[in-house]
Structures are given as structure tokens and as C-alpha cells.
Design a protein around this motif. Sequence first.
Motif, PDB file in Angstrom:
ATOM      1  N   VAL A 103       3.155  -2.647 -25.100  1.00 40.55           N
ATOM      2  CA  VAL A 103       2.467  -3.304 -23.991  1.00 40.55           C
ATOM      3  C   VAL A 103       1.099  -2.650 -23.854  1.00 40.55           C
ATOM      4  O   VAL A 103       1.002  -1.435 -23.658  1.00 40.55           O
ATOM      5  CB  VAL A 103       3.266  -3.185 -22.676  1.00 40.55           C
ATOM      6  N   VAL A 104       0.070  -3.453 -24.009  1.00 37.57           N
ATOM      7  CA  VAL A 104      -1.306  -2.931 -23.997  1.00 37.57           C
ATOM      8  C   VAL A 104      -2.117  -3.715 -22.976  1.00 37.57           C
ATOM      9  O   VAL A 104      -2.155  -4.947 -23.022  1.00 37.57           O
ATOM     10  CB  VAL A 104      -1.935  -3.053 -25.402  1.00 37.57           C
ATOM     11  N   VAL A 105      -2.731  -3.002 -22.055  1.00 31.89           N
ATOM     12  CA  VAL A 105      -3.559  -3.649 -21.035  1.00 31.89           C
ATOM     13  C   VAL A 105      -4.974  -3.812 -21.571  1.00 31.89           C
ATOM     14  O   VAL A 105      -5.542  -2.873 -22.146  1.00 31.89           O
ATOM     15  CB  VAL A 105      -3.565  -2.819 -19.734  1.00 31.89           C
ATOM     16  N   VAL A 106      -5.527  -5.016 -21.429  1.00 30.87           N
ATOM     17  CA  VAL A 106      -6.922  -5.276 -21.822  1.00 30.87           C
ATOM     18  C   VAL A 106      -7.622  -5.904 -20.625  1.00 30.87           C
ATOM     19  O   VAL A 106      -7.278  -7.008 -20.205  1.00 30.87           O
ATOM     20  CB  VAL A 106      -7.003  -6.200 -23.056  1.00 30.87           C
ATOM     21  N   THR A 107      -8.582  -5.200 -20.076  1.00 31.94           N
ATOM     22  CA  THR A 107      -9.151  -5.654 -18.808  1.00 31.94           C
ATOM     23  C   THR A 107     -10.675  -5.534 -18.775  1.00 31.94           C
ATOM     24  O   THR A 107     -11.232  -4.522 -19.200  1.00 31.94           O
ATOM     25  CB  THR A 107      -8.486  -4.883 -17.625  1.00 31.94           C
ATOM     26  N   ASN A 108     -11.331  -6.603 -18.313  1.00 31.54           N
ATOM     27  CA  ASN A 108     -12.787  -6.544 -18.083  1.00 31.54           C
ATOM     28  C   ASN A 108     -13.018  -5.825 -16.762  1.00 31.54           C
ATOM     29  O   ASN A 108     -12.485  -6.252 -15.739  1.00 31.54           O
ATOM     30  CB  ASN A 108     -13.372  -7.965 -17.949  1.00 31.54           C
ATOM     31  N   GLN A 109     -13.757  -4.762 -16.776  1.00 30.72           N
ATOM     32  CA  GLN A 109     -14.035  -4.047 -15.526  1.00 30.72           C
ATOM     33  C   GLN A 109     -15.542  -3.914 -15.328  1.00 30.72           C
ATOM     34  O   GLN A 109     -16.126  -2.839 -15.498  1.00 30.72           O
ATOM     35  CB  GLN A 109     -13.320  -2.687 -15.512  1.00 30.72           C
ATOM     36  N   SER A 110     -16.146  -5.025 -14.941  1.00 27.79           N
ATOM     37  CA  SER A 110     -17.592  -5.014 -14.715  1.00 27.79           C
ATOM     38  C   SER A 110     -17.953  -4.191 -13.480  1.00 27.79           C
ATOM     39  O   SER A 110     -19.133  -3.954 -13.220  1.00 27.79           O
ATOM     40  CB  SER A 110     -18.111  -6.448 -14.570  1.00 27.79           C
ATOM     41  N   VAL A 111     -16.925  -3.756 -12.743  1.00 28.95           N
ATOM     42  CA  VAL A 111     -17.214  -2.883 -11.583  1.00 28.95           C
ATOM     43  C   VAL A 111     -18.002  -1.643 -12.015  1.00 28.95           C
ATOM     44  O   VAL A 111     -18.763  -1.076 -11.234  1.00 28.95           O
ATOM     45  CB  VAL A 111     -15.927  -2.446 -10.842  1.00 28.95           C
ATOM     46  N   ILE A 112     -17.818  -1.236 -13.289  1.00 22.99           N
ATOM     47  CA  ILE A 112     -18.558  -0.073 -13.794  1.00 22.99           C
ATOM     48  C   ILE A 112     -20.048  -0.426 -13.921  1.00 22.99           C
ATOM     49  O   ILE A 112     -20.908   0.266 -13.372  1.00 22.99           O
ATOM     50  CB  ILE A 112     -18.004   0.361 -15.171  1.00 22.99           C
ATOM     51  N   SER A 113     -20.329  -1.529 -14.633  1.00 24.60           N
ATOM     52  CA  SER A 113     -21.730  -1.892 -14.852  1.00 24.60           C
ATOM     53  C   SER A 113     -22.417  -2.268 -13.543  1.00 24.60           C
ATOM     54  O   SER A 113     -23.616  -2.098 -13.384  1.00 24.60           O
ATOM     55  CB  SER A 113     -21.828  -3.056 -15.846  1.00 24.60           C
ATOM     56  N   ARG A 114     -21.654  -2.785 -12.606  1.00 24.77           N
ATOM     57  CA  ARG A 114     -22.235  -3.153 -11.307  1.00 24.77           C
ATOM     58  C   ARG A 114     -22.493  -1.941 -10.421  1.00 24.77           C
ATOM     59  O   ARG A 114     -23.013  -2.072  -9.311  1.00 24.77           O
ATOM     60  CB  ARG A 114     -21.287  -4.094 -10.555  1.00 24.77           C
ATOM     61  N   GLY A 115     -22.032  -0.768 -10.882  1.00 23.65           N
ATOM     62  CA  GLY A 115     -22.261   0.441 -10.097  1.00 23.65           C
ATOM     63  C   GLY A 115     -21.309   0.579  -8.921  1.00 23.65           C
ATOM     64  O   GLY A 115     -21.524   1.391  -8.025  1.00 23.65           O
ATOM     65  N   LEU A 116     -20.240  -0.205  -8.915  1.00 20.35           N
ATOM     66  CA  LEU A 116     -19.288  -0.126  -7.797  1.00 20.35           C
ATOM     67  C   LEU A 116     -18.379   1.089  -7.912  1.00 20.35           C
ATOM     68  O   LEU A 116     -17.899   1.607  -6.905  1.00 20.35           O
ATOM     69  CB  LEU A 116     -18.436  -1.394  -7.738  1.00 20.35           C
ATOM     70  N   CYS A 117     -18.103   1.502  -9.137  1.00 18.43           N
ATOM     71  CA  CYS A 117     -17.340   2.742  -9.305  1.00 18.43           C
ATOM     72  C   CYS A 117     -17.637   3.353 -10.665  1.00 18.43           C
ATOM     73  O   CYS A 117     -18.175   2.690 -11.552  1.00 18.43           O
ATOM     74  CB  CYS A 117     -15.837   2.523  -9.088  1.00 18.43           C
ATOM     75  N   THR A 118     -17.290   4.612 -10.821  1.00 13.42           N
ATOM     76  CA  THR A 118     -17.510   5.317 -12.087  1.00 13.42           C
ATOM     77  C   THR A 118     -16.262   5.176 -12.957  1.00 13.42           C
ATOM     78  O   THR A 118     -15.212   4.731 -12.480  1.00 13.42           O
ATOM     79  CB  THR A 118     -17.735   6.816 -11.839  1.00 13.42           C
ATOM     80  N   ILE A 119     -16.385   5.581 -14.217  1.00  7.95           N
ATOM     81  CA  ILE A 119     -15.222   5.535 -15.103  1.00  7.95           C
ATOM     82  C   ILE A 119     -14.123   6.453 -14.560  1.00  7.95           C
ATOM     83  O   ILE A 119     -12.942   6.150 -14.641  1.00  7.95           O
ATOM     84  CB  ILE A 119     -15.641   5.897 -16.542  1.00  7.95           C
ATOM     85  N   LYS A 120     -14.531   7.558 -13.956  1.00 10.53           N
ATOM     86  CA  LYS A 120     -13.544   8.466 -13.374  1.00 10.53           C
ATOM     87  C   LYS A 120     -12.757   7.786 -12.245  1.00 10.53           C
ATOM     88  O   LYS A 120     -11.541   7.933 -12.140  1.00 10.53           O
ATOM     89  CB  LYS A 120     -14.275   9.706 -12.834  1.00 10.53           C
ATOM     90  N   GLU A 121     -13.485   7.023 -11.444  1.00 10.72           N
ATOM     91  CA  GLU A 121     -12.797   6.317 -10.346  1.00 10.72           C
ATOM     92  C   GLU A 121     -11.899   5.194 -10.890  1.00 10.72           C
ATOM     93  O   GLU A 121     -10.806   4.949 -10.359  1.00 10.72           O
ATOM     94  CB  GLU A 121     -13.823   5.776  -9.346  1.00 10.72           C
ATOM     95  N   LEU A 122     -12.377   4.533 -11.946  1.00 10.24           N
ATOM     96  CA  LEU A 122     -11.530   3.514 -12.584  1.00 10.24           C
ATOM     97  C   LEU A 122     -10.260   4.169 -13.143  1.00 10.24           C
ATOM     98  O   LEU A 122      -9.156   3.627 -13.025  1.00 10.24           O
ATOM     99  CB  LEU A 122     -12.306   2.808 -13.702  1.00 10.24           C
ATOM    100  N   THR A 123     -10.429   5.351 -13.717  1.00 11.83           N
ATOM    101  CA  THR A 123      -9.275   6.090 -14.237  1.00 11.83           C
ATOM    102  C   THR A 123      -8.284   6.411 -13.113  1.00 11.83           C
ATOM    103  O   THR A 123      -7.071   6.366 -13.320  1.00 11.83           O
ATOM    104  CB  THR A 123      -9.750   7.389 -14.921  1.00 11.83           C
TER     105      THR A 123
END
Length: 430
Positions: free
Chosen positions: A290-310
Amino acid sequence: MKVALILAGGKGTRLSEIRSDIPKAMMPVLGKPILEYQINLLKEHAFTDVWLIVNHLYGHIEEYFGNGGQFGINIHYYIEPKALGTVGGVKALEKHLKVPFLVLYGDVMMNMDLNRLIQFHRDKKASATLVVHPNDHPYDSDLLDVDEHDKVCAFYAKPHPQDLVYRNLVNAAAYIFNPEVLNFLEANVKADFGRDIFPTLHEKIDVFAYNTPEYLKDMGTPDRLHKVEEAITSGKVSARNLNNKQKCIYLDRDGVINIDTDLIHRPEDFELYPYAADSIKRLNKMGYLVVVVTNQSVISRGLCTIKELTAIHKKMETELGGQGAFVEAIYFCPHHPHGGFEGEIPSYKIPCECRKPSAGMLLEAKERFNIDLEQSFLVGDSPRDIEAGQNAGVTTIRVKTGHGLKPHTVVPNYYVDSLVEAVDIIANET
Ligand SMILES: [Zn+2]
């Protein structure tokens, strides 16, 4: 020269109802000592030398394996004068260990592509590589945390505090060490890698985690031994070797696994669908990755950092893990093609190969896990997901949750109410 060490000193106290007259490493699994499976695996991967670190009733081991001539590998013995945990025997062999070496546990049934592991260790220029995997009881396992380059940044020996939020990365008890690791092991002191060494080793040298779905399980109790035998008989043990093609379910995240409240960028806004864990657990049991594949434009939009996404993904893995479900990997695209918005991160505002409908994330997982796309599925709620699945050549299932009710011209192979029905379809097709 390719060298491995196998810790084969265990008594197998908990297996004494089956046999108490032999050491654990000699315990028959479908009629063959467990140690023989490991020796054969090493031989298949062109290992030339193996050190068996023995103690309890070691005569049985030596009598059976001798100098390894019959097994096509040179077998050497180190007889521990007294039991020194997992560390002491490795340290005692210091003068023989001049090249990177593999460390295995004599009571673990394993079947993996060791070449991939060795390549990973080299590519990462690691000083130590620990094999890890997700399991269905992470809350009572030794866990690791890694950065986005798979470098270990924390090691949590069990027991864990109740509120630990974690990645489901469990120490699977197989390691590659460069000789420098020996500098951090104390001679003649009883110690254990999980409890005493790994919690701080990553602060001293570069330790990486190799995450694999391959079969590694200890067989230290009658019940576990029975399960291992079943798994061998059913073909599961060899099927999971990454030399063999794997079947995979690619899952979109928002609107499939969790309620899509749009641009989720804080852990507190992340809420699993009540059926998500059960559905994923069913897929785990069916033998799919089971592999999750997700678009997370929240990073490019500056809404959160990769650390916060993690942190959001840790919450997801912790909640799934608490219910016995797990995902093999999470791929996210941090990019977005259109610039010109307030607060955006320009370096991520680029066209890329990973953002769905491109198939980049699916293909990356395909390489890593040797996935057979023809046997695989994608479950998503938006047309972009379905297109990505089509671009990769997998069977597509659109769910009506999330953005799933918006009409669109992209036609999926199946169109169902939710992840529950998607898993029903997969179960029927399998
Ligand atoms: Zn991308």
C-alpha cells in the motif's frame, strides 16, 4: 570478500515446549534449521564468509554446519565465553572485520534481496544501515524516525510513551555496519543494539534506514514459529523478495483515506475516515503493498513546511498503526505549476514530473519496490488521480468521497462510494 555475522547464541527458552535440547538457531522450520535458511540466503548473494556467534549448546550448530564446505560458504565460529547480549560478540570479532559487514539474528526468518540493501548502503554512503519495515503493532516495537533522505534522526526503544506520534518504521533486526561502528561498541559489557546502541548511534555517525516490505520475522515463540511455517508454505515469504514483482495499491490521501477539508496543513485538521484503517488492513492482508501518492501543494503555497507535512503523516501512520494497518511508503509532490500567489515558495512553484496527473510518484515507487503495474490499482477521488493511474497503466478506481462527485470526462475503470467498496472490488479481482 563479503562477510556476514549471525547472532546464534540464543537459548530459545520460549520454544522449549517444542525442543529444549538444541539452540534456537537449530530450531527446525519445516524440517530445516532456521539458520540454514540464512546461510543459503547469504550464499545466494555471493557472501564468502560468515561468522556464527554462538554460545548455548553450540556443539549442535558446529556439528551440522561444520566449516561450511557443504553449504558453499566459509563458516567461522566465535564461542562467547559468556552471553553478552547482541553487542558483545560483534565487538569481540573486531580484528576480523575490515570491510562493511552484515549482521543478522539467528532466530529471524528472512528472505530479501540483499543486493538492493547493499546498494542502498553504498548509495547513501552510510556508516550503518538498519533494515526497517512497517508492521501491524508499531506501538510495541522499536521505532525509528528518518529525514527525507532516509537518514535516521531518532530511535525509540520500546516501551513508548502513550502519546508518541511516530512513523511506522520498525527495526527489523538486520544491519550493515562499516568497521567504524565497532568503535562505539564496548568490549565485555552486556549490551543490546536496540536498547543500548541505536538510541544514540545516529548522533555520532551517519545511520540510514532501509525500508523494505520483504519478509523478516522472528520465530521466538511456538505461535510465531507456526506463523512463519505457514508463511513459507503459502509462498508469502519468497513472494515478498523484491527480486519478484510486487502488486500494489496506490492510494490518494485527501478524500480517500482522510476527510478532505481542503489544503490540510496542520495535524489537528487531519481526520481519518472511520473505515480507513480497516480497509487498509484488508489490503495489507491480501498481500498488496500500500503506497500513498499525494499532491501536497500546501508546501509550494507556503502553508506548511515539509517538516509540518511530515507531522501530519506521522499522525496518519500512528492512527493507522494503532489499529493494525500500515502503508509501505508515502510519496508527496510539494510542487505547483502556477506562480504569483502571496506567501508562495518560488522554488516549489515549478512544473514537475511528480504532481498528478503525471505518473512520477507511481513510477518512483515502481522502481523502488519492483511493482507490476498490470496487477496494481490506484484509488483516488479526483480526475487527476485517475489520469495519473492511467498514465502509469494501473487499474483505476474513483471513489465518491472527497471530490469524487464532481462530474468529469476522465473515465475510471470503476466508480464506487468509498474506499470500502474499492477494497471489495480489489478483493474480487484478486
Ligand atoms: Zn512535484
